[in-house]
Design a protein around this motif. Structure first.
Motif, short mmCIF file in Angstrom:
data_model
loop_
_atom_site.label_atom_id
_atom_site.label_comp_id
_atom_site.label_asym_id
_atom_site.label_seq_id
_atom_site.Cartn_x
_atom_site.Cartn_y
_atom_site.Cartn_z
N ILE A 3 0.85 -1.18 0.00
CA ILE A 3 0.00 0.00 0.00
C ILE A 3 0.89 1.23 0.00
O ILE A 3 1.81 1.35 0.81
CB ILE A 3 -0.93 0.00 1.23
CG1 ILE A 3 -1.89 -1.18 1.16
CG2 ILE A 3 -1.69 1.30 1.33
CD1 ILE A 3 -2.78 -1.32 2.35
N ASN A 4 0.63 2.13 -0.89
CA ASN A 4 1.35 3.38 -0.99
C ASN A 4 0.79 4.33 0.08
O ASN A 4 -0.34 4.79 -0.02
CB ASN A 4 1.20 3.97 -2.39
CG ASN A 4 2.06 5.18 -2.62
OD1 ASN A 4 2.64 5.72 -1.69
ND2 ASN A 4 2.14 5.59 -3.87
N LEU A 7 -0.14 7.91 -1.12
CA LEU A 7 -1.38 7.91 -1.89
C LEU A 7 -2.59 7.68 -0.97
O LEU A 7 -3.67 8.24 -1.19
CB LEU A 7 -1.32 6.85 -2.98
CG LEU A 7 -2.43 6.84 -4.01
CD1 LEU A 7 -2.54 8.20 -4.69
CD2 LEU A 7 -2.18 5.76 -5.04
N GLY A 8 -2.41 6.87 0.08
CA GLY A 8 -3.49 6.65 1.04
C GLY A 8 -3.87 7.92 1.79
O GLY A 8 -5.04 8.25 1.95
N GLU A 10 -3.23 10.95 0.71
CA GLU A 10 -3.82 11.85 -0.30
C GLU A 10 -5.29 11.51 -0.54
O GLU A 10 -6.12 12.40 -0.65
CB GLU A 10 -3.04 11.72 -1.61
CG GLU A 10 -3.58 12.59 -2.72
CD GLU A 10 -2.88 12.35 -4.05
OE1 GLU A 10 -3.52 12.60 -5.09
OE2 GLU A 10 -1.72 11.91 -4.04
N SER A 11 -5.62 10.22 -0.58
CA SER A 11 -7.02 9.82 -0.79
C SER A 11 -7.91 10.30 0.35
O SER A 11 -9.01 10.79 0.11
CB SER A 11 -7.18 8.32 -0.89
OG SER A 11 -6.12 7.69 -1.44
N ALA A 79 -12.94 7.15 -0.32
CA ALA A 79 -11.48 7.21 -0.25
C ALA A 79 -10.85 6.01 -0.95
O ALA A 79 -9.85 6.15 -1.66
CB ALA A 79 -11.02 7.28 1.21
N ALA A 80 -11.43 4.82 -0.79
CA ALA A 80 -10.90 3.63 -1.45
C ALA A 80 -11.06 3.72 -2.96
O ALA A 80 -10.17 3.31 -3.71
CB ALA A 80 -11.60 2.38 -0.91
N TYR A 82 -11.10 6.50 -4.72
CA TYR A 82 -10.09 7.46 -5.18
C TYR A 82 -8.71 6.81 -5.20
O TYR A 82 -7.95 6.99 -6.15
CB TYR A 82 -10.08 8.70 -4.27
CG TYR A 82 -9.07 9.73 -4.70
CD1 TYR A 82 -9.37 10.65 -5.70
CD2 TYR A 82 -7.81 9.79 -4.12
CE1 TYR A 82 -8.45 11.59 -6.10
CE2 TYR A 82 -6.88 10.73 -4.51
CZ TYR A 82 -7.20 11.63 -5.50
OH TYR A 82 -6.28 12.55 -5.90
N TYR A 83 -8.39 6.05 -4.16
CA TYR A 83 -7.10 5.37 -4.09
C TYR A 83 -6.94 4.39 -5.26
O TYR A 83 -5.90 4.34 -5.91
CB TYR A 83 -6.97 4.63 -2.76
CG TYR A 83 -5.65 3.90 -2.60
CD1 TYR A 83 -4.54 4.56 -2.11
CD2 TYR A 83 -5.53 2.55 -2.94
CE1 TYR A 83 -3.34 3.90 -1.96
CE2 TYR A 83 -4.33 1.89 -2.80
CZ TYR A 83 -3.24 2.57 -2.31
OH TYR A 83 -2.03 1.93 -2.17
N ARG A 86 -6.48 6.39 -8.56
CA ARG A 86 -5.16 7.01 -8.68
C ARG A 86 -4.06 5.97 -8.86
O ARG A 86 -3.14 6.17 -9.65
CB ARG A 86 -4.86 7.85 -7.43
CG ARG A 86 -5.55 9.16 -7.42
CD ARG A 86 -4.81 10.21 -8.23
NE ARG A 86 -3.68 10.70 -7.47
CZ ARG A 86 -2.46 10.84 -7.97
NH1 ARG A 86 -2.21 10.56 -9.20
NH2 ARG A 86 -1.49 11.29 -7.22
N SER A 87 -4.12 4.85 -8.14
CA SER A 87 -3.09 3.83 -8.30
C SER A 87 -3.19 3.18 -9.68
O SER A 87 -2.17 2.84 -10.29
CB SER A 87 -3.17 2.79 -7.19
OG SER A 87 -4.40 2.10 -7.24
#
Length: 96
Positions: A3-4, A7-8, A10-11, A79-80, A82-83, A86-87
């Protein structure tokens, strides 16, 4: 699968800003509607008691456990999403 963390975070921040922006927009719309409202009480009803029994001033919103859980789960799902988006975009751009 790792898991980044950046990025988490940011989400979560983007989801929080989106939620706060949505709330602020609703408040702003309510303020505009209040400013532009001009009631005409003289011609509508001659009796004040009849008018008072028909008008509701606001509503009571109670937050119980179910509504808090639904709001929290909705926040985490947004949020998930968006994550994941983005990933996926990051992986797609690295391949190209």
């Amino acid at each position: 699968m790792s898991i980044n963390k950046r990025l988490g975070v940011e989400s979560l921040l983007v989801t929080l800003l989106f939620t706060l922006g949505f709330m602020a927009w609703n408040v702003f719309q309510g303020m505009l509607m209040t400013l532009n409202h001009t009631p005409e009480m003289l011609n509508n009803d001659s009796s004040v008691t009849l008018l008072q029994s028909k008008v509701a001033f606001g509503s009571i919103a109670r937050w119980d456990t179910t509504s808090i859980l639904v709001a929290a789960v909705g926040f985490l799902l947004l949020a998930a999403a968006y994550y994941g988006l983005r990933s996926g975009i990051q992986r797609w751009t690295k391949r190209s």
